[in-house]
Scaffold this active site. Structure first.
Site, mmCIF file in Angstrom:
data_model
loop_
_atom_site.group_PDB
_atom_site.id
_atom_site.type_symbol
_atom_site.label_atom_id
_atom_site.label_comp_id
_atom_site.label_asym_id
_atom_site.label_seq_id
_atom_site.Cartn_x
_atom_site.Cartn_y
_atom_site.Cartn_z
ATOM 1 C CG HIS A 72 44.756 39.854 43.865
ATOM 2 N ND1 HIS A 72 44.736 40.194 42.529
ATOM 3 C CD2 HIS A 72 43.835 40.646 44.457
ATOM 4 C CE1 HIS A 72 43.825 41.147 42.332
ATOM 5 N NE2 HIS A 72 43.257 41.437 43.485
ATOM 6 C CD GLN A 113 45.543 44.052 44.121
ATOM 7 O OE1 GLN A 113 45.487 43.759 45.299
ATOM 8 N NE2 GLN A 113 44.579 44.728 43.518
ATOM 9 N N GLY A 160 41.616 45.855 50.642
ATOM 10 C CA GLY A 160 42.653 44.837 50.656
ATOM 11 C C GLY A 160 43.609 45.047 49.495
ATOM 12 C CG HIS A 164 39.403 40.037 46.038
ATOM 13 N ND1 HIS A 164 38.402 40.472 45.205
ATOM 14 C CD2 HIS A 164 40.512 40.730 45.649
ATOM 15 C CE1 HIS A 164 38.891 41.371 44.351
ATOM 16 N NE2 HIS A 164 40.164 41.540 44.608
ATOM 17 C CD GLU A 165 43.111 41.501 48.620
ATOM 18 O OE1 GLU A 165 44.051 41.517 47.798
ATOM 19 O OE2 GLU A 165 42.127 42.262 48.514
ATOM 20 C CB CYS A 191 39.649 44.090 41.659
ATOM 21 S SG CYS A 191 41.388 43.684 41.831
ATOM 22 C CG LEU A 192 42.290 48.775 44.930
ATOM 23 C CD1 LEU A 192 43.404 48.819 45.969
ATOM 24 C CD2 LEU A 192 41.588 50.130 44.847
HETATM 25 ZN ZN ZN Z 1 41.703 42.713 43.821
#
Ligand code: ZN
Length: 165
Positions: free
Chosen positions: A136, A51, A46, A132-133, A90-91
């Site tokens: 963000h 991000q 995701g 999670h998204e 997480c990226l």
């Molecule tokens: Zn993340």
């Protein structure tokens, strides 16, 4: 195909709230394409627009389930039920994992790239991922919610046991 740089922790944009998208034009569609490319390239499941440094309520998700690739505009949670705890990464927070308590069931709505409202009832990884998204988009990182101390250790032990062959 255009790849974007993924912002990592300490970048203040990750702590900002993304804004509602009012018009779905080619710019938005291109952005979602870039997000998809970036997500696949970095092997994420995701990606939220924050991000890649853009404060718009846009998310791409692909948890390898029956929904395939999802391009979400203005996603919003309608209903949650139950609880699940699992490891998350997480990226934007490289080489970090934590156990997070999430709902077991999440009903959410979003606008698709054709401007139609869609509703999905998610469980398992998709339920975790949408939470999670959306976090963000609201400037929240999973590390804010990760279990600590004894509770975290309990799940670490459980997880290790489950995965021992
Ligand atoms: Zn993340």
């Amino acid at each position: 195909m255009a790849l974007r740089n993924v912002r990592v922790v300490e970048d203040p944009i990750l702590r900002k709230k993304a804004k509602i998208v009012n018009k779905i034009d080619d710019k938005i569609k291109d952005l979602l394409e870039d997000m998809k490319d970036t997500m696949y390239k970095t092997q994420g499941v995701g990606l939220a627009a924050n991000q890649i440094g853009i404060l718009k309520r846009l998310v791409t998700i692909d948890v390898n389930d029956e929904h395939g690739l999802l391009k979400l505009i203005n996603p919003e949670i309608l209903e949650i039920k139950g609880e699940q705890v699992g490891p998350e990464g997480c990226l934007s927070i490289p080489e970090t994992q934590g156990f997070v308590k999430r709902p077991e069931y999440v009903k959410f709505k979003y606008t698709d790239i054709d401007g139609n409202e869609q509703i999905i009832e998610a469980t398992e990884l998709l339920a975790v991922c949408i939470c999670h998204e959306i976090d963000h988009l609201n400037g929240i990182l999973f590390t804010d919610r990760a279990l600590v101390g004894e509770e975290a250790e309990k799940y670490e032990r459980l997880y290790n046991t489950e995965n021992r062959a």
